[in-house]
Design an enzyme around this catalytic site. Sequence first.
Site, PDB file in Angstrom:
ATOM      1  N   LYS A   6       0.841  -0.984  -0.046  1.00 26.32           N
ATOM      2  CA  LYS A   6      -0.012  -0.021  -0.003  1.00 26.32           C
ATOM      3  C   LYS A   6       1.082   1.195   0.057  1.00 26.32           C
ATOM      4  O   LYS A   6       1.999   1.225   0.696  1.00 26.32           O
ATOM      5  CB  LYS A   6      -0.995   0.058   1.197  1.00 26.32           C
ATOM      6  CG  LYS A   6      -1.879   1.266   1.349  1.00 26.32           C
ATOM      7  CD  LYS A   6      -3.147   1.179   0.461  1.00 26.32           C
ATOM      8  CE  LYS A   6      -4.366   1.956   0.718  1.00 26.32           C
ATOM      9  NZ  LYS A   6      -5.043   1.561   1.917  1.00 26.32           N
ATOM     10  N   HIS A  39      -6.843   9.429   8.129  1.00 23.50           N
ATOM     11  CA  HIS A  39      -7.238   7.993   8.671  1.00 23.50           C
ATOM     12  C   HIS A  39      -8.218   8.294   9.706  1.00 23.50           C
ATOM     13  O   HIS A  39      -9.141   9.127   9.524  1.00 23.50           O
ATOM     14  CB  HIS A  39      -6.141   7.639   9.290  1.00 23.50           C
ATOM     15  CG  HIS A  39      -5.007   6.980   8.393  1.00 23.50           C
ATOM     16  ND1 HIS A  39      -5.437   6.490   7.089  1.00 23.50           N
ATOM     17  CD2 HIS A  39      -3.826   7.093   8.289  1.00 23.50           C
ATOM     18  CE1 HIS A  39      -4.258   6.269   6.373  1.00 23.50           C
ATOM     19  NE2 HIS A  39      -3.170   6.519   7.226  1.00 23.50           N
TER      20      HIS A  39
END
Length: 269
Positions: free
Chosen positions: A58, A151
């Site tokens: 990622k 996030h």
Amino acid sequence: MATKRLTFGYSPCPNDTFMFDAIARGTVGIEGWRIDPVLHDVQTLNNLALEAALDISKLSFYAWMAVKDTYRLLSSGGAMGFGCGPVLVARKPLKREQIRDCRVVLPGAWTTAHLLFRLWAPDADQRFFVPYDHIFETIDSGQADCGVIIHESRFTFEEAGFRTIVDLGAWWEEQTGLPIPLGGIAVKKSLGDALFDQIDGAVNASIRQAMGDPDAALPYIRQHAQEMDAAVLKAHIHTFVNDFSLDSGATGRKALDVLESMAKTAGVL
């Protein structure tokens, strides 16, 4: 015959641990290969990608733009969508024209959050970086006037007493009408086309398994989550795991092309 090994880097954030739980548990895999998860924060993953240290990883799309010669993007496993972009926050109100004189803390030089901020505030040059989960404390310590959060912090900043200066994802959507491309899964080109396709299939199968049985992934998610509140975990996963996670498709590819074009035009790539 010995099993060959693939390193797979992703973050400990709930959307990643949700999507890749089945791979971590070994219920999804690739015959003849052992997939070893390597968990790091996004900027560490970006740096590892710049060093070509991991087989699969990622990474932020901004970082991917710098490693395209070495890595190829999967169509699945990415973070992309509407209403999920980074947010510039502060304790006190700030106008856009004031940002150029502010000290701004960001979650990493190669994060898409940093790229979007540079596109929105090209004159703001007092930028520095800390891990994403230290943004709040860096502002509160007086080291920064404002900061860009990503996030789970997107779901807790108001409760923590911060205010929105600009939602960079909403700004992107207003500018382009496209989903915000945050990050994706990249595979070393040297692994070859056949293995690439198998990896793409495994990642897609892992996500589908999580979507089909969300509770099965909870122990793995909670093992790594910074934020343990159940509602926050659920909101985080719902926001960042969507149809684009299964297949970025033509719309996702267009969004990434537009972002790269804007970065080149702005001289930040």
